[in-house]
Scaffold this active site. Structure first.
Site, PDB file in Angstrom:
ATOM      1  N   THR A   1       0.829  -1.208   0.000  1.00  0.00           N
ATOM      2  CA  THR A   1       0.000   0.000   0.000  1.00  0.00           C
ATOM      3  C   THR A   1       0.866   1.262   0.000  1.00  0.00           C
ATOM      4  OG1 THR A   1      -1.714  -1.150   1.200  1.00  0.00           O
ATOM      5  CG2 THR A   1      -1.655   1.217   1.493  1.00  0.00           C
TER       6      THR A   1
ATOM      7  N   GLY B   1     -10.144  -3.646   3.447  1.00  0.00           N
ATOM      8  CA  GLY B   1      -9.202  -3.520   4.562  1.00  0.00           C
ATOM      9  C   GLY B   1      -9.309  -2.197   5.281  1.00  0.00           C
ATOM     10  N   ASP B   2      -8.227  -1.802   5.906  1.00  0.00           N
ATOM     11  CA  ASP B   2      -8.208  -0.579   6.720  1.00  0.00           C
ATOM     12  C   ASP B   2      -8.003   0.699   5.905  1.00  0.00           C
ATOM     13  OD1 ASP B   2      -5.582  -1.678   6.140  1.00  0.00           O
ATOM     14  OD2 ASP B   2      -4.786  -0.030   7.347  1.00  0.00           O
TER      15      ASP B   2
ATOM     16  N   THR C   1       0.099   0.894   6.627  1.00  0.00           N
ATOM     17  CA  THR C   1       0.158  -0.228   5.690  1.00  0.00           C
ATOM     18  C   THR C   1       0.373  -1.494   6.503  1.00  0.00           C
ATOM     19  OG1 THR C   1       1.343  -1.286   3.882  1.00  0.00           O
ATOM     20  CG2 THR C   1       2.645   0.154   5.302  1.00  0.00           C
TER      21      THR C   1
ATOM     22  N   GLY D   1      -4.766  -5.370   7.151  1.00  0.00           N
ATOM     23  CA  GLY D   1      -5.836  -4.434   7.456  1.00  0.00           C
ATOM     24  C   GLY D   1      -6.775  -4.816   8.587  1.00  0.00           C
TER      25      GLY D   1
END
Ligand code: ASP
Length: 330
Positions: free
Chosen positions: A198, A228-229, A249, A252
């Site tokens: 990420t 994901g986050d 990163t 997540g």
């Protein structure tokens, strides 16, 4: 010439005021850009000198793109966008062009942005045809009443905002396709536990404002519309002018469970601890839960933190003082 006590006092007060305005102004003129291009099992022994050079050059290009905006008195959000778009347009990172594949052989991208001045934020999740998801996220923040848009709706909105749309085939890269095939063979469900590519950027601009942005293809071999986050405000991205700006990163699910980014800001706000200490504590919580990854942060005074519990994290920062660092390994 006689000077009265009154005149002298006025003169001294005036002088003091001027100096304080000056200090204030120079303080406001300062800027900081911090970026990451993912964390994971990044070991020197597995990296060719050419590949290492390519990563460093791209990170440098991203820092310089953001700095150019700030030098021209642009805003923190514009700087975050510039840096992230450089990385989204490169196949090296798991964002934009280099996004990983889902189990179904598609690319589903997520991104988010947050502005610390007014706590406004925008995000897109699971988009398949937006060339630069960070651009779409900024449009959601600035031109909609919403914070997060997903899937086709997000694409329709992006189109209405003149955000560049591409054929989903644009996101095909041989190396990401091969990673998917390897993982399918191993039958690992959610994967890339050890590799997170990420991208993210946090900025303090010359006006003293903070912003954070994150963009990702998620995790290779993801299924069922997994998100994901990265597009979740408070998990993978957070900014508050009172404290700091954060981009993450890593795996997540753990970041969501910890409210990772928001927790760092909260520790600073409620416990008065430094950004470095807050990031270290949060990464310890991540390790304890069994998660891997990293985070970058800048606080309202321009202090930088880059913490991770993996072997490496593509990262770097540049400050108006001229200080610049780009590194990969621990
Ligand atoms: N945090 C991202 C996600 O879980 C993955 C990554 O950072 O590489 O979707």
């Amino acid at each position: 010439m006689k000077i009265s006590l009154y005149q002298l006092t006025t003169f001294i007060i005036g002088l003091l005021l001027l100096t304080s305005i000056d200090i204030h102004a120079s303080d406001k003129g300062k800027y900081v850009v911090v970026i990451h291009g993912g964390a994971g099992t990044i070991l020197k022994k597995n990296m060719s000198p050419e590949k290492e050079q390519a990563y460093k050059a791209k990170l440098d290009e991203a820092l310089v793109a953001a700095e150019k905006i700030l030098k021209a008195k642009g805003t923190c959000v514009e700087a975050v966008k510039a840096a992230i778009m450089v990385m989204e347009n490169s196949p090296l990172f798991n964002a934009g062009k280099g996004a990983v594949f889902t189990n179904a052989g598609k690319n589903e991208l997520d991104a988010s942005i947050m502005r610390g001045k007014d706590l406004n934020a925008g995000a897109v999740a699971g988009v398949t045809n937006i060339k630069n998801p960070i651009h779409a996220a900024i449009m959601v923040m600035d031109n909609s009443e919403h914070v997060m848009l997903a899937g086709k709706g997000a694409s329709d909105f992006a189109k209405s905002q003149d955000v560049e749309i591409v054929d989903p085939k644009y996101f095909y890269t041989k190396s990401r396709w091969e990673s998917l095939q390897r993982l399918i063979k191993k039958e690992r469900e959610i994967t890339q536990r050890d590799k997170h590519g990420t991208v993210g950027c946090v900025v303090l601009d010359t006006y003293g404002n903070l912003a954070a942005g994150t963009s990702t293809g998620g995790m290779t071999n993801k299924k069922y519309g997994r998100i994901g986050d990265s597009p979740i405000i408070g998990a993978g991205t957070y900014a508050n002018n009172k404290t700091c700006a954060i981009s993450c990163t890593g795996h997540g699910e753990y970041y969501i469970r910890l409210s990772f980014a928001r927790d760092i800001s909260a520790m600073m706000e409620y416990q008065g601890i430094t950004i470095e200490n807050a990031c270290k504590q949060e990464v310890r919580k991540l390790t304890k839960l069994g998660g891997t990854g990293g985070t970058i942060a800048v606080d309202k005074d321009g202090n930088v933190a880059m913490e991770f519990n993996t072997a490496g994290m593509y990262r770097g920062y540049i400050k108006s003082s001229g200080e610049k660092i780009i590194s990969i390994y621990k």
